[in-house]
Design a protein around this motif. Structure first.
Motif, PDB file in Angstrom:
ATOM      1  N   GLN A 120     -26.369  23.856  -4.350  1.00 40.91           N
ATOM      2  CA  GLN A 120     -25.683  24.102  -5.521  1.00 40.91           C
ATOM      3  C   GLN A 120     -26.167  25.667  -6.217  1.00 40.91           C
ATOM      4  N   ALA A 121     -25.335  25.917  -6.732  1.00 43.11           N
ATOM      5  CA  ALA A 121     -25.312  27.369  -7.322  1.00 43.11           C
ATOM      6  C   ALA A 121     -26.670  27.344  -8.422  1.00 43.11           C
ATOM      7  N   GLY A 122     -27.388  28.532  -8.126  1.00 42.92           N
ATOM      8  CA  GLY A 122     -28.694  28.509  -8.869  1.00 42.92           C
ATOM      9  C   GLY A 122     -29.705  27.954  -8.063  1.00 42.92           C
ATOM     10  N   GLY A 123     -29.537  27.287  -6.952  1.00 46.20           N
ATOM     11  CA  GLY A 123     -30.675  26.925  -6.147  1.00 46.20           C
ATOM     12  C   GLY A 123     -31.314  27.926  -5.232  1.00 46.20           C
TER      13      GLY A 123
ATOM     14  N   LYS B 152     -25.454  32.130  -5.348  1.00 47.25           N
ATOM     15  CA  LYS B 152     -24.139  31.835  -5.989  1.00 47.25           C
ATOM     16  C   LYS B 152     -23.122  31.488  -4.971  1.00 47.25           C
ATOM     17  N   PRO B 153     -22.263  30.730  -5.411  1.00 49.87           N
ATOM     18  CA  PRO B 153     -20.962  30.751  -4.315  1.00 49.87           C
ATOM     19  C   PRO B 153     -20.629  31.883  -3.596  1.00 49.87           C
ATOM     20  N   GLU B 154     -20.429  32.912  -3.792  1.00 52.62           N
ATOM     21  CA  GLU B 154     -20.166  34.219  -3.167  1.00 52.62           C
ATOM     22  C   GLU B 154     -21.368  34.594  -2.127  1.00 52.62           C
TER      23      GLU B 154
ATOM     24  N   VAL C 289     -23.059  27.509  -0.640  1.00 52.23           N
ATOM     25  CA  VAL C 289     -23.397  27.607  -2.139  1.00 52.23           C
ATOM     26  C   VAL C 289     -22.282  26.887  -2.884  1.00 52.23           C
ATOM     27  N   SER C 290     -22.306  25.754  -3.440  1.00 51.14           N
ATOM     28  CA  SER C 290     -21.411  24.912  -4.344  1.00 51.14           C
ATOM     29  C   SER C 290     -21.530  25.395  -5.728  1.00 51.14           C
ATOM     30  N   SER C 291     -20.467  25.654  -6.422  1.00 49.36           N
ATOM     31  CA  SER C 291     -20.449  25.777  -7.798  1.00 49.36           C
ATOM     32  C   SER C 291     -20.563  24.491  -8.753  1.00 49.36           C
TER      33      SER C 291
END
Length: 121
Positions: free
Chosen positions: A13-16, A86-88, A119-121
């Motif tokens: 997940q994002a932030g991971g 980040k998702p990007e 990376v998922s949002s």
């Protein structure tokens, strides 16, 4: 020939965080620069980070402060610690080394097969 095995990708997940590893093997005389590239769908492959034999790192601006590259010269390994993902950052990540094989005087570039980071949002 030099073989590179890159691993450590996955879904986060994002932030991971994730940690990529790459092991180089084969008739290696010396390895100079080791690094990581990435390629997202529809995009060109880009340098993420690389590191010289003496440990000097270089990062693309978009990952500075979030990613850390390191290497273990004794084990011919390079790592990429990725935090605050980040998702990007979603892409296939490829290990890359510049190496000279035994019996050769030519430095050549070698690539791993890649490891997918999503990376998922």
């Amino acid at each position: 020939q030099v073989q590179l095995v890159d691993s450590g990708g996955g879904l986060v997940q994002a932030g991971g965080s994730l940690r990529l590893s790459c092991a180089a093997s084969g008739p290696i005389f010396s390895i100079t620069t080791m690094g990581w590239y990435r390629q997202a769908p529809g995009n060109q492959r880009e340098l993420v980070a690389d590191i010289t034999r003496d440990g000097s790192p270089n990062y693309v601006d978009s990952v500075k402060g979030r990613f850390t590259i390191s290497r273990d010269n004794a084990k011919n390994m390079v790592y990429l610690q990725m935090n605050s993902l980040k998702p990007e950052d979603t892409a296939v990540y490829y290990c890359n080394v510049l190496a000279v094989v035994l019996g050769s005087k030519i430095r050549q570039q070698y690539w791993g097969k890649g490891t997918l980071v999503t990376v998922s949002s």
